[in-house]
Enzyme design. Structure first.
Site, PDB file in Angstrom:
ATOM      1  N   ARG A 139     -30.777  33.927  24.436  1.00  0.00           N
ATOM      2  CA  ARG A 139     -29.633  33.325  25.063  1.00  0.00           C
ATOM      3  C   ARG A 139     -29.272  34.094  26.405  1.00  0.00           C
ATOM      4  O   ARG A 139     -28.305  34.697  26.496  1.00  0.00           O
ATOM      5  CB  ARG A 139     -28.285  33.141  24.115  1.00  0.00           C
ATOM      6  CG  ARG A 139     -28.813  32.191  23.010  1.00  0.00           C
ATOM      7  CD  ARG A 139     -27.620  31.880  22.169  1.00  0.00           C
ATOM      8  NE  ARG A 139     -27.740  31.254  20.930  1.00  0.00           N
ATOM      9  CZ  ARG A 139     -26.865  30.693  19.995  1.00  0.00           C
ATOM     10  NH1 ARG A 139     -25.605  31.418  20.203  1.00  0.00           N
ATOM     11  NH2 ARG A 139     -27.287  30.055  18.908  1.00  0.00           N
ATOM     12  N   ASP A 197     -16.478  36.587  20.366  1.00  0.00           N
ATOM     13  CA  ASP A 197     -17.329  36.707  21.517  1.00  0.00           C
ATOM     14  C   ASP A 197     -16.584  37.947  22.656  1.00  0.00           C
ATOM     15  O   ASP A 197     -15.470  38.005  22.436  1.00  0.00           O
ATOM     16  CB  ASP A 197     -16.981  35.680  22.664  1.00  0.00           C
ATOM     17  CG  ASP A 197     -18.024  34.471  21.882  1.00  0.00           C
ATOM     18  OD1 ASP A 197     -19.044  34.663  21.126  1.00  0.00           O
ATOM     19  OD2 ASP A 197     -17.806  33.271  22.022  1.00  0.00           O
TER      20      ASP A 197
END
Length: 539
Positions: free
Chosen positions: A427, A341
């Site tokens: 998302r 991430d």
């Protein structure tokens, strides 16, 4: 989608207020209490009266209103009605040139004459000032240091409610004052020994009053049906720039009170952010890296300029609290590099993620790896504001697993506001368990054509309040349930849908405990486009 300029008369009961009514011909929710708007897309400036200067509609990317005479001592263009009282006015402003020292361009409210008004001025002394102007007498109600550059767009907003006047630049409040000189008046675009371009002028009667949502559910709306409004709370919103869940649980201050260090490579950054001692770490440059960087408690990590940050690795905030991450550009983090991430929260509380640019690959488009910003493992009291998340598939996750209710239930409280989600195909966020997760005044746009996409999803009993956002080219703005996950709850209101589908809603959402200002959805695209991302705040 940009507002079109229309005019009409409206008589307000009791006070006899005359206002200009904006009729919005949109496929989507019109902003409530809209008084006036002009994008100059019709090629004219009908309805504006001029005093001084050289005004004309020009093309500056799109049609805009230019005052081109930098030798004019005071140039003004007025619109609206003298009876307007409590309202807010917003416009995009781009200084072109300054003729001498301490010159200004700005926006005005409650103008009672050509020389009496409240004015939010950008000066070439690198300040933003909220002023009470009475002829040659100028009283500064509040001010802040701000780099004012020619050729740069700024979004200015003045909110006047009763005797309180507030000024905002790029969505951040820079000044507030109390003054009783002018109770009502028109709006104005202003230059003093300067030339400038103005665009996307919008006026609404909300007065900048913070809004607290109700706890009850709302039915599934048609994209063309305006949602109801609610009464404001009595307490004003924070003035520090931080809004949302990160203001709760004692607040979020990052490295305030500690020392400051500037780093110029990834190793020095990793060393500077470890441990729990309060510190502000200034990142100077963009560092290529292959190992994620772990950030300890009580840290502020802030980039210098518009390009500082990381390429190839991200930040991991694990088992930590009280962290601020601002003005960083993080890109191309690959699977297998830590969590994969750009920014990952794992059991961390009181975190503010603000004015960052997170992406897969800014040159070749979407890359299929993990998330840009994921909030997991019981993380709590998080605000995500004024970021650009773009060119990626799964952009932001709240709650990593359907099987983690023991750790996540009662936590994962996150606020997303004034972020730009551009070509983020899923998302934005996808939420498990968190209630309430608050998603307001974000701009969603898709220009590509992915095989499967959606905006916001609620699952595993989560509660998501979605309000005041602008959705453009989003086939599925919201989902109730996603994949194999059980459904959650979602309340939708006051959003704008342009070339987008009908949102899914269900159930009810817990109440929001903090104060906040809800911008009209019709202004969100302009505000967020100008204000989100890196290079908008000082490092």
């Amino acid at each position: 989608m940009r507002l079109r300029h229309h005019r009409g008369a409206l008589a307000a009961a009791g006070a006899g207020l005359t206002a200009l009514l904006l009729t919005v011909g949109l496929t989507g929710n019109a902003a409530a209490a809209t008084l006036f708007g002009d994008t100059f897309d019709d090629g004219n400036a009908d309805g504006w009266s001029k005093s001084g200067g050289d005004w004309s509609v020009v093309t500056d990317g799109s049609p805009a209103y230019r005052q081109g005479n930098a030798a004019s001592e005071l140039a003004r263009a007025f619109a609206g009605q003298t009876g307007w009282t409590d309202y807010r006015v917003q416009a995009r402003v781009k200084p072109l040139s300054f003729n001498g020292a301490n010159r200004l361009v700005g926006l005005a409210s409650r103008s009672t004459s050509s020389t009496k008004m409240y004015r939010l001025a950008l000066t070439n002394a690198n300040r933003a000032e909220l002023q009470m102007v009475n002829g040659s007498q100028i009283s500064v109600l509040g001010s802040a240091a701000l780099t004012v550059a020619t050729g740069t767009w700024y979004t200015l907003r003045i909110e006047a409610t009763g005797s309180t006047v507030r000024g905002f630049v790029n969505g951040t409040q820079i000044a507030s004052g109390t003054d009783t000189a002018y109770a009502a008046g028109r709006i104005a675009l202003v230059t003093a020994y300067a030339s400038a371009v103005f665009d996307d002028v919008a006026v609404d009667g909300a007065g900048g009053t913070p809004t607290t949502p109700p706890t009850s559910s709302s039915p599934t709306p048609s994209p063309t049906t305006p949602a109801p409004t609610t009464p404001p709370p009595t307490n004003p919103p924070p003035t520090t720039g931080l809004v949302g869940w990160a203001t709760q649980n004692g607040g979020t201050t990052g490295g305030a009170g500690g020392g400051t260090v500037t780093v110029s490579d990834a190793g020095a950054l990793a060393d500077a952010v470890e441990g729990d001692t309060a510190a502000t770490v200034r990142v100077n440059g963009n560092f290529t890296c292959s190992t994620e960087i772990r950030v300890g408690s009580n840290k502020t990590v802030i980039g210098i300029g518009a390009g500082s940050g990381l390429t190839g690795c991200g930040l991991n905030l694990r088992d930590a609290r009280n962290i601020v991450v601002r003005n960083l550009r993080i890109a191309k983090v690959r699977a297998g590099v830590g969590n994969g991430d750009a920014i990952h929260l794992d059991n961390s509380t009181n975190v503010w993620i603000d004015h960052n640019d997170l992406s897969s690959d800014t040159t070749s488009g979407t890359d299929y790896y993990d998330g840009l910003l994921d909030v997991t493992h019981g993380s709590n009291f998080v605000t995500v504001s004024w970021n650009r998340l773009h060119d990626h598939v799964k952009c932001s996750l709240v709650g990593h697993s359907d099987n983690n209710s023991g750790e996540d239930s009662g936590k994962l409280k996150v606020t997303y506001h004034h972020n730009a989600f551009s070509n983020c195909f899923q998302r934005n966020p996808r939420v498990r368990f968190g209630n309430p997760v608050h998603v307001f005044n974000n701009y969603y746009v898709t220009t590509a054509n992915p095989s499967y996409s959606y905006g916001i999803a609620t699952t595993c009993g989560a509660g998501v309040l979605v309000e005041g956002n602008s959705f453009e080219n989003m086939t599925d703005p919201t989902h109730v349930g996603e994949g194999s996950s059980p459904t959650g709850n979602l309340v939708e209101r006051n959003n704008l849908y342009v070339n987008s589908g009908i949102p899914q809603t269900a159930g009810s959402v817990a109440s929001i405990p903090y104060a906040y200002t809800l911008d009209p959805a019709s202004t969100v695209k302009a505000t967020v486009t100008v204000g989100a991302g890196t290079g908008k705040i000082s490092g």
